[in-house]
Design a protein around this motif. Structure first.
Motif, mmCIF file in Angstrom:
data_model
loop_
_atom_site.group_PDB
_atom_site.id
_atom_site.type_symbol
_atom_site.label_atom_id
_atom_site.label_comp_id
_atom_site.label_asym_id
_atom_site.label_seq_id
_atom_site.Cartn_x
_atom_site.Cartn_y
_atom_site.Cartn_z
ATOM 1 N N CYS A 25 41.325 41.098 49.686
ATOM 2 C CA CYS A 25 41.513 41.846 48.438
ATOM 3 C C CYS A 25 42.110 40.980 47.337
ATOM 4 C CB CYS A 25 42.383 43.075 48.691
ATOM 5 S SG CYS A 25 41.624 44.276 49.796
ATOM 6 N N CYS A 26 43.358 41.170 47.088
ATOM 7 C CA CYS A 26 44.019 40.556 45.938
ATOM 8 C C CYS A 26 45.192 39.711 46.433
ATOM 9 C CB CYS A 26 44.482 41.674 45.002
ATOM 10 S SG CYS A 26 45.193 41.110 43.470
ATOM 11 N N TRP A 27 45.004 38.395 46.524
ATOM 12 C CA TRP A 27 46.031 37.555 47.133
ATOM 13 C C TRP A 27 47.356 37.521 46.375
ATOM 14 C CZ3 TRP A 27 48.025 33.377 44.678
ATOM 15 C CH2 TRP A 27 47.273 32.810 43.656
ATOM 16 N N PRO A 28 47.384 37.624 45.028
ATOM 17 C CA PRO A 28 48.713 37.616 44.395
ATOM 18 C C PRO A 28 49.577 38.813 44.793
ATOM 19 C CG PRO A 28 47.034 37.113 42.768
ATOM 20 C CD PRO A 28 46.322 37.549 44.012
ATOM 21 N N LEU A 29 48.940 39.924 45.113
ATOM 22 C CA LEU A 29 49.696 41.098 45.552
ATOM 23 C C LEU A 29 49.857 41.143 47.064
ATOM 24 C CD1 LEU A 29 48.115 43.783 43.192
ATOM 25 C CD2 LEU A 29 50.240 42.516 42.891
ATOM 26 N N ILE A 57 44.366 48.511 45.897
ATOM 27 C CA ILE A 57 44.045 49.162 44.619
ATOM 28 C C ILE A 57 43.656 48.117 43.581
ATOM 29 C CG2 ILE A 57 45.037 50.460 42.685
ATOM 30 C CD1 ILE A 57 46.649 52.045 44.779
ATOM 31 N N GLY A 58 44.389 47.009 43.547
ATOM 32 C CA GLY A 58 44.062 45.934 42.606
ATOM 33 C C GLY A 58 42.662 45.398 42.826
ATOM 34 N N ILE A 105 36.936 45.160 41.184
ATOM 35 C CA ILE A 105 35.507 45.320 41.504
ATOM 36 C C ILE A 105 34.841 46.288 40.540
ATOM 37 C CG2 ILE A 105 33.915 46.249 43.250
ATOM 38 C CD1 ILE A 105 35.860 45.021 45.365
ATOM 39 N N VAL A 106 35.494 47.401 40.256
ATOM 40 C CA VAL A 106 34.930 48.380 39.319
ATOM 41 C C VAL A 106 34.776 47.763 37.931
ATOM 42 C CG1 VAL A 106 35.404 50.547 38.092
ATOM 43 C CG2 VAL A 106 35.698 50.418 40.576
ATOM 44 N N LEU A 107 35.800 47.081 37.456
ATOM 45 C CA LEU A 107 35.718 46.444 36.136
ATOM 46 C C LEU A 107 34.648 45.355 36.104
ATOM 47 C CD1 LEU A 107 39.484 46.199 35.148
ATOM 48 C CD2 LEU A 107 37.755 47.773 34.259
ATOM 49 N N TYR A 108 34.520 44.610 37.171
ATOM 50 C CA TYR A 108 33.506 43.564 37.247
ATOM 51 C C TYR A 108 32.105 44.156 37.123
ATOM 52 C CZ TYR A 108 30.528 39.902 39.131
ATOM 53 O OH TYR A 108 29.527 38.986 39.303
ATOM 54 N N PHE A 109 31.822 45.199 37.907
ATOM 55 C CA PHE A 109 30.492 45.801 37.852
ATOM 56 C C PHE A 109 30.229 46.477 36.510
ATOM 57 C CE2 PHE A 109 30.531 45.456 42.547
ATOM 58 C CZ PHE A 109 29.350 44.751 42.670
#
Length: 99
Positions: free
Chosen positions: A34-38, A77-78, A83-87
């Motif tokens: 998912c999101c490695w910074p988080l 969630i991040g 993914i939603v914003l990318y698409f």
């Protein structure tokens, strides 16, 4: 003499009850997928759980477990938001090029 010094610090005492869930596997998975910074704070908190429990710091172990779970959720969630914003971005760009 050694026991007198360790008595109030929680060292040398056997943990009572099972330790809280560490969420270490979940933390590693969300960090990779998912999101490695988080995901990194999730791994850090997950790694603290067993050590704190062994030291007799049960409330701190529970808090670290809850924080690890919280950061796992934030990471998932991040990733979903990304993914939603990318698409949306891709479909908008492709849609605008067709006009």
């Amino acid at each position: 003499m050694q026991n007198e010094f360790n008595q109030g610090q929680g060292q040398g005492q056997r943990p009572v009850g099972p330790p809280p869930k560490t969420y270490l596997a979940e933390s590693i998975i969300v960090t990779i997928i998912c999101c490695w910074p988080l995901g990194i704070p999730a791994i850090i908190n997950a790694a603290k759980v067993d050590r704190l429990h062994q030291q007799g710091l049960y409330a701190d172990a529970q808090r670290a477990s809850e924080k690890a779970k919280q950061w796992c959720i934030y990471s998932a969630i991040g990733a979903a938001v990304f993914i939603v914003l990318y698409f949306l971005f891709v479909f908008l760009i492709v849609g605008l090029e067709n006009f």
